[in-house]
Scaffold this motif. Structure first.
Motif, PDB file in Angstrom:
ATOM      1  N   LEU A 122       0.824  -1.208   0.000  1.00  0.00           N
ATOM      2  CA  LEU A 122       0.000   0.000   0.000  1.00  0.00           C
ATOM      3  C   LEU A 122       0.859   1.259   0.000  1.00  0.00           C
ATOM      4  CD1 LEU A 122      -2.751  -1.080   2.568  1.00  0.00           C
ATOM      5  CD2 LEU A 122      -3.052  -0.768   0.105  1.00  0.00           C
ATOM      6  N   SER A 123       2.073   1.161   0.532  1.00  0.00           N
ATOM      7  CA  SER A 123       2.966   2.322   0.586  1.00  0.00           C
ATOM      8  C   SER A 123       3.446   2.743  -0.801  1.00  0.00           C
ATOM      9  CB  SER A 123       4.179   2.010   1.476  1.00  0.00           C
ATOM     10  OG  SER A 123       3.775   1.798   2.808  1.00  0.00           O
ATOM     11  N   LYS A 124       3.221   1.911  -1.800  1.00  0.00           N
ATOM     12  CA  LYS A 124       3.600   2.264  -3.159  1.00  0.00           C
ATOM     13  C   LYS A 124       2.583   3.209  -3.802  1.00  0.00           C
ATOM     14  CE  LYS A 124       6.273  -1.946  -3.696  1.00  0.00           C
ATOM     15  NZ  LYS A 124       6.392  -3.284  -4.286  1.00  0.00           N
ATOM     16  N   GLY A 125       1.515   3.484  -3.094  1.00  0.00           N
ATOM     17  CA  GLY A 125       0.526   4.445  -3.554  1.00  0.00           C
ATOM     18  C   GLY A 125       0.508   5.662  -2.659  1.00  0.00           C
ATOM     19  N   LYS A 126      -0.106   6.719  -3.139  1.00  0.00           N
ATOM     20  CA  LYS A 126      -0.256   7.942  -2.344  1.00  0.00           C
ATOM     21  C   LYS A 126      -1.320   7.757  -1.275  1.00  0.00           C
ATOM     22  CE  LYS A 126      -1.797  12.753  -2.681  1.00  0.00           C
ATOM     23  NZ  LYS A 126      -2.383  13.786  -3.568  1.00  0.00           N
ATOM     24  N   ALA A 127      -2.408   7.100  -1.640  1.00  0.00           N
ATOM     25  CA  ALA A 127      -3.531   6.937  -0.718  1.00  0.00           C
ATOM     26  C   ALA A 127      -4.223   5.617  -0.997  1.00  0.00           C
ATOM     27  CB  ALA A 127      -4.518   8.102  -0.872  1.00  0.00           C
ATOM     28  N   ALA A 128      -4.947   5.120   0.010  1.00  0.00           N
ATOM     29  CA  ALA A 128      -5.688   3.869  -0.140  1.00  0.00           C
ATOM     30  C   ALA A 128      -6.972   3.946   0.669  1.00  0.00           C
ATOM     31  CB  ALA A 128      -4.855   2.677   0.319  1.00  0.00           C
ATOM     32  N   VAL A 129      -8.041   3.450   0.069  1.00  0.00           N
ATOM     33  CA  VAL A 129      -9.324   3.338   0.757  1.00  0.00           C
ATOM     34  C   VAL A 129      -9.733   1.874   0.700  1.00  0.00           C
ATOM     35  CG1 VAL A 129     -11.724   4.091   0.865  1.00  0.00           C
ATOM     36  CG2 VAL A 129      -9.960   5.673   0.033  1.00  0.00           C
ATOM     37  N   LEU A 130      -9.873   1.246   1.862  1.00  0.00           N
ATOM     38  CA  LEU A 130     -10.271  -0.158   1.962  1.00  0.00           C
ATOM     39  C   LEU A 130     -11.690  -0.190   2.500  1.00  0.00           C
ATOM     40  CD1 LEU A 130      -7.038   0.167   2.841  1.00  0.00           C
ATOM     41  CD2 LEU A 130      -7.215  -2.327   2.884  1.00  0.00           C
ATOM     42  N   PHE A 131     -12.609  -0.809   1.761  1.00  0.00           N
ATOM     43  CA  PHE A 131     -14.016  -0.713   2.142  1.00  0.00           C
ATOM     44  C   PHE A 131     -14.749  -2.012   1.886  1.00  0.00           C
ATOM     45  CE2 PHE A 131     -13.366   0.755  -2.134  1.00  0.00           C
ATOM     46  CZ  PHE A 131     -14.432   0.302  -2.881  1.00  0.00           C
ATOM     47  N   SER A 132     -15.818  -2.194   2.646  1.00  0.00           N
ATOM     48  CA  SER A 132     -16.638  -3.400   2.532  1.00  0.00           C
ATOM     49  C   SER A 132     -17.930  -3.153   3.289  1.00  0.00           C
ATOM     50  CB  SER A 132     -15.903  -4.604   3.117  1.00  0.00           C
ATOM     51  OG  SER A 132     -16.777  -5.710   3.272  1.00  0.00           O
ATOM     52  N   ALA A 133     -18.944  -3.941   2.956  1.00  0.00           N
ATOM     53  CA  ALA A 133     -20.197  -3.877   3.719  1.00  0.00           C
ATOM     54  C   ALA A 133     -20.039  -4.494   5.097  1.00  0.00           C
ATOM     55  CB  ALA A 133     -21.315  -4.585   2.954  1.00  0.00           C
ATOM     56  N   THR A 134     -19.033  -5.340   5.259  1.00  0.00           N
ATOM     57  CA  THR A 134     -18.896  -6.082   6.516  1.00  0.00           C
ATOM     58  C   THR A 134     -17.477  -6.018   7.060  1.00  0.00           C
ATOM     59  OG1 THR A 134     -18.498  -8.123   5.278  1.00  0.00           O
ATOM     60  CG2 THR A 134     -20.759  -7.678   5.947  1.00  0.00           C
ATOM     61  N   LEU A 135     -16.880  -4.860   7.079  1.00  0.00           N
ATOM     62  CA  LEU A 135     -15.543  -4.698   7.639  1.00  0.00           C
ATOM     63  C   LEU A 135     -15.686  -4.507   9.152  1.00  0.00           C
ATOM     64  CD1 LEU A 135     -12.998  -4.761   5.900  1.00  0.00           C
ATOM     65  CD2 LEU A 135     -12.841  -2.293   6.143  1.00  0.00           C
ATOM     66  N   HIS A 136     -16.065  -5.604   9.801  1.00  0.00           N
ATOM     67  CA  HIS A 136     -16.486  -5.504  11.206  1.00  0.00           C
ATOM     68  C   HIS A 136     -15.918  -6.666  12.012  1.00  0.00           C
ATOM     69  CE1 HIS A 136     -19.201  -4.129  14.368  1.00  0.00           C
ATOM     70  NE2 HIS A 136     -19.616  -5.366  14.543  1.00  0.00           N
ATOM     71  N   PRO A 137     -15.234  -6.390  13.128  1.00  0.00           N
ATOM     72  CA  PRO A 137     -15.001  -5.061  13.722  1.00  0.00           C
ATOM     73  C   PRO A 137     -13.865  -4.313  13.018  1.00  0.00           C
ATOM     74  CG  PRO A 137     -14.078  -6.774  15.122  1.00  0.00           C
ATOM     75  CD  PRO A 137     -14.792  -7.491  14.014  1.00  0.00           C
ATOM     76  N   LEU A 138     -14.051  -3.026  12.861  1.00  0.00           N
ATOM     77  CA  LEU A 138     -13.112  -2.212  12.093  1.00  0.00           C
ATOM     78  C   LEU A 138     -11.676  -2.244  12.636  1.00  0.00           C
ATOM     79  CD1 LEU A 138     -15.059   0.958  10.911  1.00  0.00           C
ATOM     80  CD2 LEU A 138     -13.592  -0.478   9.509  1.00  0.00           C
ATOM     81  N   PRO A 139     -11.474  -2.126  13.941  1.00  0.00           N
ATOM     82  CA  PRO A 139     -10.077  -2.150  14.433  1.00  0.00           C
ATOM     83  C   PRO A 139      -9.342  -3.448  14.069  1.00  0.00           C
ATOM     84  CG  PRO A 139     -11.542  -1.305  16.122  1.00  0.00           C
ATOM     85  CD  PRO A 139     -12.424  -1.838  15.030  1.00  0.00           C
TER      86      PRO A 139
END
Length: 801
Positions: free
Chosen positions: A532-549
């Motif tokens: 991921l560090s090879k990009g400027k920014a990253a957004v990781l998303f899902s309907a069920t990214l639970h628990p988030l931490p």
């Protein structure tokens, strides 16, 4: 933030794109692993004088026809010798040095000339009358060095660069004109819906700010929040203002790629101009039944590079959304390889839609973007991010089996004796590990098996030599293919060994005469963070990214990264959510509960309106047990009642091709006169990634809490996380399992008008450890203790609709 008028290109990209010609040829060629290549480069660099400058970043701005091109690269070395300023290009090779001639590798010379040209324009060297380029080859085995020198003048370098730029100019002009058109369309693009759903606007604003500042963001966006559009729209807006150079939309499954493609089509219908390209696996897009990228086998490989640029320009000028179908059509007309064409299109596309492995897998990642850091601003949009951890463990793990070595080494004894002997050394190490395992099924080691790795490296060298010469040998083609497969398995094993750290473990599994050794990635956070560090920014998303931490921690994030959870936009009363606590689906209780579970399924399907009901099981074995009892129950009922009042049953097959899966999904389009019950497996294709809106799905029954099967690897994970987080069971079993439950339940309510029921079957769902994992929109869950109570609750729910 980049200047809109500047187009950046790497020296390597410019040279390879402009000067390539001839056949695409994937015949075996000796290769050197990146780590070994780096070591050899450094060996040469260290051998130079003290004033030698290594790994020198270089850049120059060139203006042609009103276009400013920024040429960037990194010279292996710059040094002074006898009054001449030399640029050195270092190449490691397995080709015998006495076989190399000065002009064999024109692309190598061209790269060195580009660097020398840049230096000639720098103030420090400007006006220097004596310039030179040195091409240095170091042999990977002997470490002997061969070098060629060429004197250069500033004028000769200028003439060379001018010729190169003129060849490239039409592409630069196209890119300049395209970006102006693209950015103008992005500026006037509006959100494609009349209004934002609950949470959509907040999500879009947060994503935009994350891209501007350069960071990472983890988002749980429940079904219905429109997360695909909420993610794409602000990211495209950032691209239009030159806050990003290229977007990568990453998915775990091709079904999700279709969702992104639909969103892009909708934006395009509103006037957006954006070049996107879909990357499809080689075996799926290849025109041959069995891929073979040799010019003698494939007419699309023969002369590929002589025709590819014409195909690329047609694709770029004629299509904004470059799908698998459009790429295949253009490639067929121009007789070029569709897979290689798609890879080349990524250089010019604004958005690359592809599988995770093109960014995260060290064996197949897009090296043209990620091997050299040229300061490009990439944005990664990681959809279905709940899959990333398991996929990463696969990508960063590797295994070998003893029987594969035994069988192959015997058959190679005559045609390839040196390779066979090298494999015998591998076998000796595996036999030693087998003896060490004794009667144990599993044996764990904290460190890598260094003696085995040494024998694998020797095999790699022997196999490389043999395979490089085998084009003219009489070895059986099938045997050669087997050797190639094993060679790449070994190469993969060695590559993973180079990533090994405290977040890995080595274990052997031993049974009968077999032994498997595995380098197992326990915690992929470090390696995902590197990617991921090879990009400027990253957004990781899902309907069920639970628990988030939990997902933030295992997916390469840190506590500084933003976590955002959006509320569900749907009316809570549209979902009848019930927990049935009178059954245990634990493995030890399953045989005793199959009949009761069959009756419970029948109650759900017959207590409400006719419709499709999906029942998800933790395994095929359990599914088949309950299915048998359910079919027997239906036979008993039909014998006593009108057969037309019965139910129909379908089952998800264990293996289904694309056509079968599509047909299965379409079967939900027809509303049945009598209810239809579909038995499926939790975590499989139909428990996520499909939209069954309206009357296409009336309810879901989830059998069990979704725990991963008991397995040695899962126990290793539990032990690792217990030490590092204090909650080994949660990280290894409970959180991944509950995520599957949430995904399956999410099939029911997909739009504002949908109504349906979800039944969670297991007493563990009443325990606080699980209740705290229920999302806020499940706060109305009702716990039931008997079939009669369930039937009554369902009738009430459906009558209120």
């Amino acid at each position: 933030m980049s200047n809109a008028a500047v187009i950046k290109v790497s020296v390597r990209e410019l040279v390879e794109f402009t000067l390539r010609s001839g056949d695409l040829d994937a015949s075996f060629k000796s290769s050197i692993r990146a780590q070994e290549g780096t070591r050899l480069h450094q060996k040469v660099q260290r051998s130079r004088d003290a004033d030698y400058q290594a790994e020198v970043p270089l850049a120059v701005n060139l203006t042609r026809d009103g276009i400013e091109l920024r040429l960037e690269g990194r010279a292996d070395g710059i040094f002074e010798e006898n009054g001449t300023t030399f640029v050195e290009e270092i190449k490691s090779t397995l080709t015998p040095l006495d076989k190399l001639r000065e002009d064999d590798r024109p692309l190598h010379w061209a790269q060195a000339q580009c660097y020398a040209y840049i230096i000639s324009k720098e103030t420090l060297y400007h006006g220097s009358l004596k310039l030179g380029i040195r091409l240095t080859y170091i042999h990977a085995e002997t470490e002997e060095i061969l070098q060629f020198d060429k004197p250069m003048t500033s004028q000769a370098l200028s003439d060379f660069m001018e010729d190169l730029i003129q060849r490239y100019l039409k592409w630069i002009k196209w890119q300049r004109d395209w970006r102006l058109l693209r950015n103008a369309s992005i500026a006037t693009s509006v959100f494609p819906y009349p209004a934002y759903r609950t949470g959509q606007r907040e999500l879009a604003v947060r994503i935009y700010k994350t891209i501007l500042s350069g960071g990472r963001m983890f988002v749980q966006a429940p079904t219905g929040t429109g997360k695909t559009m909420s993610t794409l729209f602000p990211t495209i807006k950032a691209l239009g203002l030159n806050h990003a150079d290229k977007l990568f939309y990453l998915t775990a499954r091709t079904t999700t790629q279709a969702v992104c493609a639909d969103a892009l089509s909708l934006l395009s219908s509103g006037g957006l101009r954006l070049k996107s390209v879909v990357l499809t696996a080689k075996e799926k897009i290849c025109f041959l039944d069995k891929p073979s990228c040799k010019p003698e086998d494939c007419l699309y490989a023969k002369g590929h590079y002589d025709r590819i640029n014409y195909a690329l320009m047609e694709a770029l000028e004629g299509h904004d959304i470059l799908s698998r179908e459009s790429i295949s059509d253009i490639a067929a007309r121009h007789r070029v390889c569709p897979f290689e064409m798609a890879l080349d299109l990524t250089l010019w596309a604004d958005l690359v839609l592809c599988d995770y492995n093109y960014v995260f897998d060290p064996r197949v990642s897009l090296k043209r973007f990620f091997d050299v850091d040229l300061g490009a601003s990439y944005v990664f949009l990681v959809d279905e991010a709940h899959h990333l951890v398991d996929r990463a463990r696969e990508m960063y793990s590797a295994s070998l089996q003893k029987t594969a070595v035994m069988d192959l080494k015997k058959r190679l004894k005559k045609p390839a004796p040196t390779v066979s002997r090298a494999m015998d050394k591998i076998n000796t190490q595996l036999v030693a590990l087998k003896k060490e395992a004794a009667d144990r099924r599993y044996t764990t080691y904290e460190d890598m098996p260094e003696p085995l790795l040494a024998s694998l490296r020797r095999f790699e060298e022997a196999a490389q030599k043999f395979l490089a010469k085998s084009e003219k040998s009489s070895i059986d083609p099938d045997l050669k293919d087997e050797l190639l497969d094993f060679y790449f398995d070994v190469l993969g094993f060695l590559r993973i060994s180079e990533l090994y750290g405290p977040d890995f473990i080595t274990y052997t599994e031993s049974w009968k005469n077999e032994l498997q050794i595995k380098l197992f990635c326990l915690h992929p956070k470090r390696l995902l963070n590197d990617a991921l560090s090879k990009g400027k920014a990253a957004v990781l998303f899902s309907a069920t990214l639970h628990p988030l931490p939990y997902f933030r921690d295992v997916s390469g994030g840190s506590r500084e990264d933003l976590c955002l959870r959006l509320p569900s936009p749907f009316d809570q009363s549209h979902l009848g959510l019930y927990v049935y606590s009178a059954l245990s689906t634990r493995y030890k209780d399953r045989l005793q509960t199959t009949a009761s579970l069959a009756e419970l399924i029948h109650t759900v399907a017959s207590a409400g309106r006719p419709g499709h009901y999906l029942v998800f099981f933790p395994s095929y074995e359990y599914l088949r047990l309950v299915l048998s009892d359910f079919q027997a129950l239906l036979q008993d009922i039909s014998a006593c009642t009108d057969p037309d009042a019965g139910l129909t049953v379908d089952v998800q097959q264990q293996t289904m091709d694309d056509a079968q899966r599509e047909s299965f999904i379409k079967s939900f389009d027809i509303l049945p006169r009598q209810s239809r019950v579909v038995f499926a497996v939790l975590g499989g294709l139909f428990s996520e990634g499909i939209d069954l809106t309206g009357d296409r799905l009336s309810g879901v029954i989830v059998v069990g809490v979704g725990l991963p099967q008991l397995h040695y690897e899962n126990d290793l994970l539990k032990d690792f996380y217990e030490v590092n987080t204090g909650d080994g069971y949660g990280f290894a079993y409970q959180f991944p399992g509950m995520n599957k439950v949430l995904q399956a339940a999410g099939r029911v309510i997909r739009t504002e008008t949908d109504r349906g029921i979800v039944l969670l079957v297991d007493d563990r769902f009443t325990h606080s450890r699980y209740r705290k994992l229920f999302p806020p929109e499940w706060s109305h869950a009702v716990t039931l203790h008997s079939p009669e109570a369930l039937a009554g609750a369902l009738k009430t729910f459906w009558s209120n609709g």
